[in-house]
Design a protein around this motif. Structure first.
Motif, short mmCIF file in Angstrom:
data_model
loop_
_atom_site.label_atom_id
_atom_site.label_comp_id
_atom_site.label_asym_id
_atom_site.label_seq_id
_atom_site.Cartn_x
_atom_site.Cartn_y
_atom_site.Cartn_z
N GLU A 217 0.87 -1.17 0.00
CA GLU A 217 0.00 0.00 0.00
C GLU A 217 0.91 1.22 0.00
O GLU A 217 1.62 1.47 0.98
CB GLU A 217 -0.91 0.03 1.22
CG GLU A 217 -1.84 1.24 1.23
CD GLU A 217 -2.79 1.26 2.42
OE1 GLU A 217 -3.66 2.14 2.44
OE2 GLU A 217 -2.66 0.41 3.31
N PHE A 226 -2.56 0.52 -4.39
CA PHE A 226 -1.95 -0.78 -4.18
C PHE A 226 -0.95 -1.03 -5.31
O PHE A 226 -1.25 -0.77 -6.47
CB PHE A 226 -2.98 -1.90 -4.18
CG PHE A 226 -3.95 -1.88 -3.01
CD1 PHE A 226 -3.70 -1.09 -1.89
CD2 PHE A 226 -5.09 -2.66 -3.03
CE1 PHE A 226 -4.58 -1.07 -0.82
CE2 PHE A 226 -5.97 -2.66 -1.96
CZ PHE A 226 -5.73 -1.87 -0.86
N HIS A 243 -7.15 -1.39 -6.53
CA HIS A 243 -6.92 -0.02 -6.08
C HIS A 243 -5.70 0.55 -6.80
O HIS A 243 -4.58 0.45 -6.34
CB HIS A 243 -6.71 0.00 -4.57
CG HIS A 243 -6.42 1.35 -3.99
ND1 HIS A 243 -6.88 2.53 -4.53
CD2 HIS A 243 -5.70 1.71 -2.89
CE1 HIS A 243 -6.47 3.55 -3.79
NE2 HIS A 243 -5.75 3.08 -2.81
N PRO A 253 -9.65 2.11 -0.72
CA PRO A 253 -9.28 0.82 -0.13
C PRO A 253 -7.97 0.95 0.66
O PRO A 253 -7.11 1.78 0.33
CB PRO A 253 -9.11 -0.09 -1.33
CG PRO A 253 -9.93 0.54 -2.41
CD PRO A 253 -9.82 2.01 -2.18
N THR A 254 -7.82 0.13 1.68
CA THR A 254 -6.64 0.25 2.54
C THR A 254 -6.31 -1.09 3.20
O THR A 254 -7.11 -2.02 3.16
CB THR A 254 -6.87 1.33 3.62
OG1 THR A 254 -5.68 1.53 4.36
CG2 THR A 254 -8.00 0.96 4.55
N THR A 255 -5.11 -1.18 3.74
CA THR A 255 -4.67 -2.29 4.58
C THR A 255 -4.75 -3.65 3.85
O THR A 255 -5.44 -4.56 4.29
CB THR A 255 -5.49 -2.36 5.89
OG1 THR A 255 -5.81 -1.04 6.34
CG2 THR A 255 -4.72 -3.07 6.98
N PRO A 256 -4.03 -3.81 2.74
CA PRO A 256 -4.11 -5.08 1.99
C PRO A 256 -3.28 -6.19 2.63
O PRO A 256 -2.23 -5.94 3.24
CB PRO A 256 -3.54 -4.70 0.62
CG PRO A 256 -2.54 -3.64 0.95
CD PRO A 256 -3.13 -2.85 2.09
N LEU A 265 -6.75 -11.81 -1.90
CA LEU A 265 -6.39 -10.57 -1.23
C LEU A 265 -7.52 -10.16 -0.30
O LEU A 265 -8.70 -10.25 -0.67
CB LEU A 265 -6.16 -9.46 -2.28
CG LEU A 265 -5.97 -8.03 -1.78
CD1 LEU A 265 -4.66 -7.90 -1.00
CD2 LEU A 265 -5.99 -7.06 -2.97
N TYR A 267 -8.72 -6.80 2.05
CA TYR A 267 -8.44 -5.39 2.34
C TYR A 267 -9.68 -4.75 2.94
O TYR A 267 -10.78 -5.32 2.92
CB TYR A 267 -7.97 -4.64 1.09
CG TYR A 267 -8.97 -4.57 -0.05
CD1 TYR A 267 -9.89 -3.53 -0.15
CD2 TYR A 267 -8.96 -5.53 -1.06
CE1 TYR A 267 -10.79 -3.45 -1.20
CE2 TYR A 267 -9.85 -5.46 -2.12
CZ TYR A 267 -10.76 -4.42 -2.18
OH TYR A 267 -11.65 -4.36 -3.23
N GLN A 269 -12.45 -1.65 3.06
CA GLN A 269 -13.12 -0.68 2.19
C GLN A 269 -14.00 0.22 3.05
O GLN A 269 -15.13 -0.13 3.38
CB GLN A 269 -13.96 -1.39 1.14
CG GLN A 269 -14.72 -0.45 0.21
CD GLN A 269 -13.80 0.29 -0.74
OE1 GLN A 269 -13.24 -0.31 -1.65
NE2 GLN A 269 -13.64 1.59 -0.54
#
Length: 364
Positions: A217, A226, A243, A253-256, A265, A267, A269
């Motif tokens: 990220e 990403f 992303h 989106p965050t924290t994959p 995957l 993550y 949202q």
């Protein structure tokens, strides 16, 4: 000037009677790293998980009161004051009775640790300490030059060998010259620089590995995205990347986190109404296969751990509690103990607690 990743091998050899099982001294040539500007199209050839782990789940709305549930396997627990393992019912077994910045099992019965502030504060101790199954005392093992940052993100099997995933940031306090590189360290062959991943005002906020690919990220100012890379460090331009970039948007989106196969995957949202979903995504097919509503506050998670059909959503505060999500059944529960929780891949190869040899006892 060549920058070096220093191995503190003298003390290791002394403690093992001159027969250290640490790797030979190697150097990372940061002035001439492997070329990683190549952009690879398409997806990798990772194999999908068994069909039982890819069952779609519909979005759910969780209750404000969560049931306390167990994880499906052994875990490590990192709190603001200690580091423990929990391998079944009962109380956790405390391995380190002191604060640490990061802790990971080495996939072979030992553990790796960093002291508080490592990877973010140049005034902090940047060393990585290794507690081996043959010698539980955690001895200083890796270090970097003064003014640089060393951050341990994970330990994963890469090309069949336990490997540390690191970033090294040189000129960390210089707003112009700062540069961050992704490095992997095999305990047998040493370190390998995969490429530049950050500079002044930019860099990764999360790194995960699985099945021959990394996901980072990346944050640059107000922009996030990403970024996929292969295990040689080359950027992979996947059409299925969920992303590819957004700016000044709280719903980015965050924290994959990749599962061990690298094909799936997880993550977070966030939504405009401050709710947040956990999304499970098939990277190879480019399809969302699950979306599960999480309780209030989950948007500030410090990270995810994804294994089989379980995702652990870790709290922003180590005094908070992790959320355990069964992605097959779309169920959400709260882990019963405070702290950052990670799956334990290799059980401790010793009985006693771990002492971190940080001062004169370490010969440092």
């Amino acid at each position: 000037m060549r920058k070096i990743l220093l191995l503190l091998t003298v003390f290791l050899a002394a403690c093992s009677g001159g027969n250290s099982d640490g790797p030979a001294l190697t150097f990372a040539d940061f002035d001439n790293p492997p070329t990683t500007s190549e952009v690879l199209g398409g997806s990798s050839t990772t194999s999908p998980l068994p069909a039982s782990t890819t069952t779609s789940s519909t979005s759910t709305t969780t209750s404000t009161t969560l049931l306390v549930i167990d994880t499906p396997g052994p875990v490590t627990i990192l709190t603001s004051s200690d580091y423990s393992v929990l391998q079944g019912r009962g109380a956790p077994r405390r391995l380190v009775d002191a604060p640490v910045e990061a802790g990971f099992d080495d996939l072979d019965g030992g553990f790796l640790f960093q002291m508080p502030g490592a990877g973010s504060d140049t005034a902090a101790d940047q060393r990585i300490f290794w507690s081996r199954a043959s010698n539980p005392e955690a001895q200083p093992y890796l270090d970097v030059n003064d003014g640089s940052l060393l951050k341990l993100w994970a330990v994963e099997p890469i090309d069949g060998a336990p490997t540390m995933i690191l970033t090294i940031t040189d000129d960390a306090d210089d707003p112009v010259q700062r540069i961050e590189r992704l490095v992997v360290f095999d305990f047998v062959t040493g370190d390998r620089v995969l490429g530049e991943v950050g500079s002044a005002g930019s860099g990764p906020t999360a790194i995960s590995y699985g099945g021959g690919r990394f996901i980072l990220e990346q944050l640059s100012g107000s922009q996030s995205r990403f970024e996929f890379r292969n295990d040689q460090g080359a950027v992979i331009d996947l059409a299925s990347n969920p992303h590819k970039g957004c700016s000044d948007d709280p719903t980015c989106p965050t924290t994959p986190a990749l599962d061990p196969s690298g094909s799936f995957l997880a993550y977070l949202q966030p939504a405009a109404d401050e709710t947040v979903d956990l999304v499970v995504y098939d990277v190879d097919l480019g399809e969302e296969i699950g979306r599960i509503g999480l309780p209030e506050g989950a948007a500030g998670a410090s990270g995810l751990d994804f294994d089989a059909s379980t995702v652990i959503v870790n709290p922003a505060d180590r005094d908070g509690r992790a959320i355990v999500v069964d992605t097959e059944r779309a169920t959400v529960g709260e882990f019963g103990l405070a702290g950052v929780v990670q799956f334990l891949r290799s059980e401790p190869g010793f009985d006693g607690p771990i002492e971190l040899l940080t001062g004169a006892d370490a010969g440092a």
